[in-house]
Motif scaffolding. Sequence first.
Motif, short mmCIF file in Angstrom:
data_model
loop_
_atom_site.label_atom_id
_atom_site.label_comp_id
_atom_site.label_asym_id
_atom_site.label_seq_id
_atom_site.Cartn_x
_atom_site.Cartn_y
_atom_site.Cartn_z
N SER A 10 0.86 -1.18 0.00
CA SER A 10 0.00 0.00 0.00
C SER A 10 0.89 1.23 0.00
O SER A 10 2.05 1.17 0.40
N PRO A 11 0.38 2.39 -0.44
CA PRO A 11 1.19 3.61 -0.43
C PRO A 11 1.69 3.96 0.98
O PRO A 11 2.82 4.39 1.14
N LYS A 12 0.89 3.72 2.00
CA LYS A 12 1.32 4.01 3.37
C LYS A 12 2.49 3.12 3.77
O LYS A 12 3.43 3.56 4.42
N ARG A 13 2.42 1.86 3.39
CA ARG A 13 3.51 0.92 3.71
C ARG A 13 4.79 1.32 3.00
O ARG A 13 5.88 1.27 3.58
N SER A 14 4.70 1.76 1.77
CA SER A 14 5.88 2.19 1.00
C SER A 14 6.53 3.40 1.64
O SER A 14 7.75 3.49 1.76
N VAL A 15 5.72 4.36 2.07
CA VAL A 15 6.25 5.55 2.73
C VAL A 15 6.93 5.17 4.03
O VAL A 15 8.02 5.67 4.36
N ARG A 16 6.33 4.28 4.78
CA ARG A 16 6.90 3.85 6.05
C ARG A 16 8.25 3.16 5.82
O ARG A 16 9.22 3.39 6.56
N ILE A 17 8.37 2.34 4.80
CA ILE A 17 9.63 1.66 4.48
C ILE A 17 10.70 2.68 4.12
O ILE A 17 11.83 2.61 4.60
N VAL A 18 10.34 3.66 3.32
CA VAL A 18 11.30 4.70 2.92
C VAL A 18 11.75 5.49 4.15
O VAL A 18 12.94 5.76 4.34
N LEU A 19 10.81 5.84 5.02
CA LEU A 19 11.16 6.59 6.22
C LEU A 19 12.06 5.77 7.15
O LEU A 19 12.97 6.33 7.79
N GLU A 20 11.84 4.48 7.24
CA GLU A 20 12.70 3.63 8.06
C GLU A 20 14.12 3.61 7.51
O GLU A 20 15.09 3.68 8.25
#
Length: 190
Positions: A10-20
């Motif tokens: 999901s877009p939220k999961r992708s953003v979270r991975i990038v932020l990590e």
Amino acid sequence: MDDNVNYVASPKRSVRIVLEWVEEIVLALVLIAILFTFACRIVTVTGTSMVPSFHNGDRVLVVNTPTGVQQGDVVVIVNVLNEPIIKRVIATEGQTVDFDYANKSVLVDGEPVDETQFGLENGITEEPFSSLGLLEFPQTVPEGCVFVLGDNRSVSEDSRYQDVGMIDVRNILGKAVFHLFPLDSVGPVS
């Protein structure tokens, strides 16, 4: 049940991975900055006063020395001349330094220093011919100080000279421990 399920992030999961990932990279950069600020540094050698051990342009890893330095250590010194200098510790506090120019040797507490233990030849110390002011010897190294010489004694401005003199240990940036460049010299500092 179908084993070939495609998972779409999901877009939220992708953003979270990038932020990590960004967080991990920033943390790594902060740790590296702290390491190179307080524990070690890479220093470029300037000049020829440490030939044959180090040449102009060589790079060395210098580490902080909380336990102090000892005879034979190669140290980087600041606040003495206009730029950091690299020299070898010949004597520490309380020791008496003198020179036997007839035998081309340094004496510490009356005994000739065996410079082969530092990877140098014995008999490399000649009387300096310079217009710079020289200290008179013998000299006893004061408390909290060390006496340093360059390995290339004929061109080294070191503790023999009034401009340098005894080195306050607070002016020692650190001890050279690893030769990084040029590649044919890579290895521990002797």
